[in-house]
Design an enzyme around this catalytic site. Sequence first.
Site, short mmCIF file in Angstrom:
data_model
loop_
_atom_site.label_atom_id
_atom_site.label_comp_id
_atom_site.label_asym_id
_atom_site.label_seq_id
_atom_site.Cartn_x
_atom_site.Cartn_y
_atom_site.Cartn_z
N SER A 134 -26.20 -26.22 33.34
CA SER A 134 -26.76 -26.34 32.00
C SER A 134 -27.60 -25.10 31.74
O SER A 134 -27.14 -23.98 31.97
CB SER A 134 -27.58 -27.63 31.90
OG SER A 134 -28.13 -27.78 30.61
N TYR A 148 -25.93 -22.75 21.06
CA TYR A 148 -25.96 -22.77 22.53
C TYR A 148 -26.95 -23.84 23.00
O TYR A 148 -26.64 -24.64 23.88
CB TYR A 148 -26.37 -21.39 23.07
CG TYR A 148 -26.41 -21.34 24.57
CD1 TYR A 148 -25.24 -21.17 25.32
CD2 TYR A 148 -27.62 -21.47 25.27
CE1 TYR A 148 -25.28 -21.13 26.70
CE2 TYR A 148 -27.66 -21.43 26.65
CZ TYR A 148 -26.48 -21.26 27.36
OH TYR A 148 -26.53 -21.24 28.73
N LYS A 152 -26.01 -27.30 25.25
CA LYS A 152 -26.65 -27.63 26.53
C LYS A 152 -27.45 -28.93 26.44
O LYS A 152 -27.51 -29.70 27.40
CB LYS A 152 -27.53 -26.48 26.99
CG LYS A 152 -26.75 -25.21 27.34
CD LYS A 152 -25.69 -25.47 28.40
CE LYS A 152 -24.98 -24.18 28.82
NZ LYS A 152 -23.96 -24.42 29.88
#
Length: 273
Positions: A134, A148, A152
């Site tokens: 992660s 992004y 995650k």
Amino acid sequence: MSKVIFITGATKGFGRIWAESFLKRGDKVVATGRNTEALQDLKKQYGDLVLPLKLDVNDRNASFEAVKTAKDHFGRIDVLINNAGYGLFGAVEETTEEEARNQMETNFFGVLWLSQAVLPIMREQKSGHIIQVSSFLGLVTLPVLGLYNASKFAVEGLSETLASEVKGFGINVSLVEPNGYSTDWSGASAFQTQSMEVYDAVKAGFNEASSAPGIFGNPEATANVILKLVDNPNPPLRLLFGSVAYAAVTETYKQRLESFDEWKTVSLEAHGA
């Protein structure tokens, strides 16, 4: 006893470094990537210990086939490391539908497909370890990395849930949470949105903060740490990688708890009688 490690995104960065670390100590590695030519030197050096496989993690069927091929070849899969992913840089408003969907396809759905594919094997073995790469940006956020961050955060929720579902089968799940490292992640492997001038100041601030000394970790320093994680019989659900990640996450959680406490009476009121 040597382990069988399945690593996605093994052609460069963390994946490449970790694959070599496992191979050096005698583990067997299924090394996947979109371009297996970049893995041929590992095959030449380590021979039957390594199985290079071409894989686009966005392809669910291909992911299941790759896992089946790995199981047929080595007889088992002890550890899955979902490492494939990339960074998308740009303000949320700048992000196109295609850019947003592609980011989620690789960073989230790729993790989901491989995890689903390996679970029947690990359940049959009554053992296994799924490691999701992660980011500390799955726990805190930075501007200019909105999609992004979101991908995650999604991996975090999926993996924490998965851990509670499969613990009884002898399967562990860990989330590795790196801060920025001096890999190709923010270089040639990254994607940029079409810039809007109104966000120039935000991006300038981000770039200035990112250029501060000591922000980026040394990727080679993670090699021994990933071995420790894999070898631990009781691995943590989350493991922060890097001093920046540790400082940022602990401070953010402190601030969140203070905010929750400040609004406690309102929160309890919202529950009703």
